[in-house]
Scaffold this active site. Structure first.
Site, mmCIF file in Angstrom:
data_model
loop_
_atom_site.group_PDB
_atom_site.id
_atom_site.type_symbol
_atom_site.label_atom_id
_atom_site.label_comp_id
_atom_site.label_asym_id
_atom_site.label_seq_id
_atom_site.Cartn_x
_atom_site.Cartn_y
_atom_site.Cartn_z
ATOM 1 N N HIS A 160 42.749 36.099 38.581
ATOM 2 C CA HIS A 160 43.295 35.863 40.183
ATOM 3 C C HIS A 160 43.657 35.332 40.400
ATOM 4 O O HIS A 160 45.304 35.761 40.523
ATOM 5 C CB HIS A 160 42.151 33.690 39.019
ATOM 6 N N HIS A 191 46.568 32.828 43.046
ATOM 7 C CA HIS A 191 46.459 31.445 43.181
ATOM 8 C C HIS A 191 47.357 30.756 44.607
ATOM 9 O O HIS A 191 47.707 32.499 45.766
ATOM 10 C CB HIS A 191 47.955 30.419 43.047
HETATM 11 P P1 AMP Z 1 47.539 30.736 35.572
HETATM 12 O O1 AMP Z 1 47.529 29.855 34.529
HETATM 13 O O2 AMP Z 1 47.815 31.900 36.820
HETATM 14 O O3 AMP Z 1 46.225 31.831 34.910
HETATM 15 O O4 AMP Z 1 45.528 30.101 36.555
HETATM 16 C C1 AMP Z 1 45.062 29.141 35.878
HETATM 17 C C2 AMP Z 1 45.216 28.331 36.644
HETATM 18 O O5 AMP Z 1 43.816 27.693 36.231
HETATM 19 C C3 AMP Z 1 45.692 27.190 36.637
HETATM 20 O O6 AMP Z 1 46.593 26.996 37.508
HETATM 21 C C4 AMP Z 1 45.094 25.769 35.900
HETATM 22 O O7 AMP Z 1 45.459 24.651 36.628
HETATM 23 C C5 AMP Z 1 43.610 26.044 36.431
HETATM 24 N N1 AMP Z 1 42.676 25.875 35.507
HETATM 25 C C6 AMP Z 1 42.034 25.917 34.847
HETATM 26 N N2 AMP Z 1 40.650 25.228 34.585
HETATM 27 C C7 AMP Z 1 40.401 25.385 35.168
HETATM 28 C C8 AMP Z 1 39.280 24.956 35.285
HETATM 29 N N3 AMP Z 1 37.779 24.258 34.653
HETATM 30 N N4 AMP Z 1 38.780 24.811 37.040
HETATM 31 C C9 AMP Z 1 39.611 25.392 37.567
HETATM 32 N N5 AMP Z 1 40.229 25.587 37.749
HETATM 33 C C10 AMP Z 1 41.537 25.613 36.518
#
Ligand code: AMP
Length: 145
Positions: A107, A109
């Protein structure tokens, strides 16, 4: 979780893709899904994920999946700019827990920034209100070109 390992089909983004968990959806095409980050580091913090991936991070990803992913990121980032008029936009991603990765489905950001406004902590701030996120998602979606 290290850089190496097995893809977990029950990670939260896989569940969102299967419709088993909710999200504030911004945009979707054949290749990518974009939705609001539920622990936003800034107003308008948006994620873009590939729909057909079983990689855990960018290093493992198939180039055929990466190409439409980055095009989707550009498209959504432009819509974030048009909708929210930030002064800058951080576009980032993390590989491996040590690097800050918390969800092991690729993913990207999209993090709008405003002059003088501090960015929140990564994946550890408060959970946003889903209705507020849906309002933001609608505003951004309306600017998708
Ligand atoms: P990373 O830490 O780069 O793996 O990013 C994962 C992101 O997903 C973090 O910024 C979390 O805040 C976000 N996240 C976790 N669970 C959810 C969810 N159910 N819906 C939307 N974002 C989420």
């Amino acid at each position: 979780m290290s850089l190496d390992g097995t893809y977990d089909p029950d990670n939260i983004f896989a569940k969102i893709l299967r419709g088993e968990a909710p999200c504030a959806r911004v945009f979707e095409d054949d290749h990518v899904l974009s939705f609001m980050d539920v622990f936003p580091q800034a107003k308008g913090h948006t994620l873009v994920i590939p729909k057909h991936s079983t990689a855990r991070n960018l290093l493992e990803e198939d180039p055929q999946i990466l190409s439409p992913l980055i095009l989707g990121v550009q498209r959504v980032a432009r819509a974030v700019r048009a909708a929210l008029e930030p002064d800058g936009i951080v576009i980032t991603q993390f590989n491996g827990a040590t690097a800050g990765q918390t969800v092991f489905h690729p993913h990207v950001h999209i993090l709008p920034r405003w002059d003088g406004v501090a960015v929140g902590r990564h994946a550890s701030g408060g959970m946003a209100d889903l209705n507020e996120l849906k309002d933001l998602a609608e505003k951004i979606a309306a600017k998708i070109a």
